[in-house]
Design an enzyme around this catalytic site. Structure first.
Site, short mmCIF file in Angstrom:
data_model
loop_
_atom_site.label_atom_id
_atom_site.label_comp_id
_atom_site.label_asym_id
_atom_site.label_seq_id
_atom_site.Cartn_x
_atom_site.Cartn_y
_atom_site.Cartn_z
N HIS A 1 40.55 10.79 -6.54
CA HIS A 1 41.34 9.58 -6.79
C HIS A 1 41.25 9.18 -8.26
CE1 HIS A 1 42.88 5.50 -5.47
NE2 HIS A 1 42.32 5.18 -6.64
N GLU A 2 40.03 9.09 -8.76
CA GLU A 2 39.83 8.67 -10.15
C GLU A 2 40.32 9.73 -11.14
OE1 GLU A 2 39.23 5.62 -10.73
OE2 GLU A 2 38.74 5.14 -8.67
N HIS B 1 43.87 9.21 -11.89
CA HIS B 1 44.07 8.13 -12.85
C HIS B 1 43.91 8.67 -14.29
CE1 HIS B 1 44.58 4.86 -10.08
NE2 HIS B 1 43.35 4.92 -9.61
N GLU C 1 48.36 3.97 -8.40
CA GLU C 1 47.52 3.99 -7.19
C GLU C 1 48.15 4.82 -6.09
OE1 GLU C 1 44.49 3.19 -6.93
OE2 GLU C 1 44.20 1.88 -8.65
#
Length: 178
Positions: free
Chosen positions: A28-29, A32, A54
């Protein structure tokens, strides 16, 4: 560099810590970081709007770890957060004091886009866009065969909200690829 809080995610007993329990967070990160890097190169240093960024991060997480689905759907279906969403909680305006409905909506929008395009490629097209706003979504849809192709973002958003309410078995008001 990613800094991941591993306690209690890996467990609370040092003898049996399980680092694999943090992998979905790392994925997930990492997305980003990719979104920010693309932003520096294509979008004058801007990451995409929070709901889009997101959405892409949760899609990456979902592709790596299928368990996110139950978590995000549970937030929508079985909690007080679902009532916030049903009452019109904004998709595009991120609420930092109560972000769980936003995470749920962003995740569900991504799943709706996959259902309407039949491909996870939509996330790559969105993330690689030179746009940081809803234009990234409408442009990505313009390059695929989808009933959403050619719609404005407001029309896409309306159909998404209708699909949330009706959840039909197929078609534009569904989360199922025909």
């Amino acid at each position: 560099m990613l800094h991941i809080d591993t306690y209690p995610a890996m467990g609370t007993n040092p003898a049996i810590y399980d680092p694999s329990k943090t992998y979905s967070t790392m994925v997930h990160e990492f997305q980003h970081m990719i979104n920010y890097s693309i932003g520096c190169n294509k979008r004058s240093g801007y990451s995409q709007n929070t709901y889009i960024n997101e959405m892409c991060s949760m899609a990456a997480e979902d592709m790596y770890y299928d368990g996110i689905k139950e978590n995000r759907l549970g937030l929508y279906n079985f909690s007080t957060y679902g009532s916030y969403i049903a009452a019109g909680h904004s998709l595009t305006q991120w609420n930092s004091s109560n972000p769980l409905p936003n995470y749920s909506l962003s995740y569900l929008l991504g799943q709706y886009l996959v259902a309407q395009t039949g491909s996870y490629q939509i996330f790559s097209d969105i993330a690689n866009s030179t746009y940081k706003d809803e234009t990234a979504i409408t442009n990505a849809l313009a390059s695929v065969s989808s009933p959403l192709n050619g719609m404005t973002f407001n029309q896409i958003h309306m159909n998404f909200r209708t699909a949330l309410a009706l959840n039909e078995a197929s078609g534009i008001n569904s989360f199922s690829f025909d």
